[in-house]
Design an enzyme around this catalytic site. Sequence first.
Site, PDB file in Angstrom:
ATOM      1  N   ARG A 232       0.858  -1.193   0.000  1.00  0.00           N
ATOM      2  CA  ARG A 232       0.000   0.000   0.000  1.00  0.00           C
ATOM      3  C   ARG A 232       0.892   1.240   0.000  1.00  0.00           C
ATOM      4  O   ARG A 232       1.590   1.509   0.955  1.00  0.00           O
ATOM      5  CB  ARG A 232      -0.914   0.007   1.223  1.00  0.00           C
ATOM      6  CG  ARG A 232      -1.811   1.226   1.328  1.00  0.00           C
ATOM      7  CD  ARG A 232      -3.000   1.148   0.384  1.00  0.00           C
ATOM      8  NE  ARG A 232      -3.967   0.158   0.823  1.00  0.00           N
ATOM      9  CZ  ARG A 232      -5.091  -0.139   0.175  1.00  0.00           C
ATOM     10  NH1 ARG A 232      -5.375   0.468  -0.950  1.00  0.00           N
ATOM     11  NH2 ARG A 232      -5.936  -1.041   0.648  1.00  0.00           N
ATOM     12  N   GLU A 261       4.908   6.713  -7.024  1.00  0.00           N
ATOM     13  CA  GLU A 261       4.862   5.873  -8.220  1.00  0.00           C
ATOM     14  C   GLU A 261       4.090   6.488  -9.375  1.00  0.00           C
ATOM     15  O   GLU A 261       4.228   6.057 -10.527  1.00  0.00           O
ATOM     16  CB  GLU A 261       4.257   4.513  -7.889  1.00  0.00           C
ATOM     17  CG  GLU A 261       2.792   4.554  -7.523  1.00  0.00           C
ATOM     18  CD  GLU A 261       2.271   3.174  -7.124  1.00  0.00           C
ATOM     19  OE1 GLU A 261       1.216   2.787  -7.666  1.00  0.00           O
ATOM     20  OE2 GLU A 261       2.889   2.501  -6.299  1.00  0.00           O
ATOM     21  N   HIS A 293       3.267  -2.635  -8.536  1.00  0.00           N
ATOM     22  CA  HIS A 293       1.883  -2.510  -8.070  1.00  0.00           C
ATOM     23  C   HIS A 293       1.003  -3.587  -8.723  1.00  0.00           C
ATOM     24  O   HIS A 293      -0.053  -3.306  -9.282  1.00  0.00           O
ATOM     25  CB  HIS A 293       1.339  -1.119  -8.390  1.00  0.00           C
ATOM     26  CG  HIS A 293       0.201  -0.716  -7.495  1.00  0.00           C
ATOM     27  ND1 HIS A 293       0.000   0.581  -7.099  1.00  0.00           N
ATOM     28  CD2 HIS A 293      -0.784  -1.429  -6.915  1.00  0.00           C
ATOM     29  CE1 HIS A 293      -1.072   0.646  -6.322  1.00  0.00           C
ATOM     30  NE2 HIS A 293      -1.563  -0.573  -6.198  1.00  0.00           N
TER      31      HIS A 293
END
Length: 331
Positions: A232, A261, A293
């Site tokens: 997360r 990101e 991710h």
Amino acid sequence: MEILAFGVTADEKPLLEQAFAGRHEVRCLDVPLSEDTAPIAAGYEIVSSSVNGDLHARVLRLLAAGGTRMIAQRSTGFNNIDLDAARSLGLTVGRVSSYSPYSVAEFAWALALAVNRRIVRASNRTRDFDFRLNGLMGRDMRGRTAGVLGTGRIGAAFTRIAHGFGMNLLGWDVTQNPQCLELGMTYVDKETLLASCDLITLHVPLMESTHHIIDAAALRIMRDDAILVNSRGGLVDADALVRELRAGRFTGVGLDVYEAEAGLFFLDKSLVAVEDDTLARLVTFPNVVVTSHQAYYTSDAVGQIIDTTVANVADYLAGRSSENTLVPGPS
């Protein structure tokens, strides 16, 4: 009606088209929604965004000016959307409140085992026909202690796997999960958990109160030989983590996310210079594995995300709200 979907991967596209078949047409774009791409949505009443979209106020104003009235986010997280701006513009915003917790929990375990058993280093060596074992020693998980910060659906799924490994279980959350208690988990304060655990995994939602929950002070509490896993973004202070790694700490770190990101993950940056010095430094550490991710990225989870998105569109067209509605449209 034709729906415009941004940030659609090649694997996701046929699933999305099939789910909407017989209901609506869907136009899929592989580029994320941003200020540069928002003008493409002109004339589309419904726009679907991905987790890597940037839906700040100006982007939302561009969408609204082009006729968009509903945004269907294909993710659980929504910190990339300015909800106040959406509300003021009269936009309906929906998300996917839940999907398979096993996709993320299993991937968190994949990262933990990869860094513990030096899988990436071993794989790179054998590609060069180097079959030495030097530097590849890991350790058994059985009998060691796993700490789970956030014991909701994903944290509970991770805990069940840890229980299967025969680990001792510590948890931290605002409420205690009966399922985790049945597995033998003991709830403690965050500092005790960080100081006691061999493996620490993060599954709390990203909110103002949890941003950088693992900061410089928290990292210093952790054992030098601990393993840290995060799926997360924004929960870990990446700059502080780099400083600790440079000091030679931690057996391994598995990161499926990175707090900065946006504009990097889900894109091919292999032919350009990445200007983010922190990320560039992170990927050089031999005891760190960074993935893009992808913890949620199973056919099961993506299928559930798409099914919920289809339901959110149907609710919008029918004037209904649900647990997935972040901002209801004007009444």
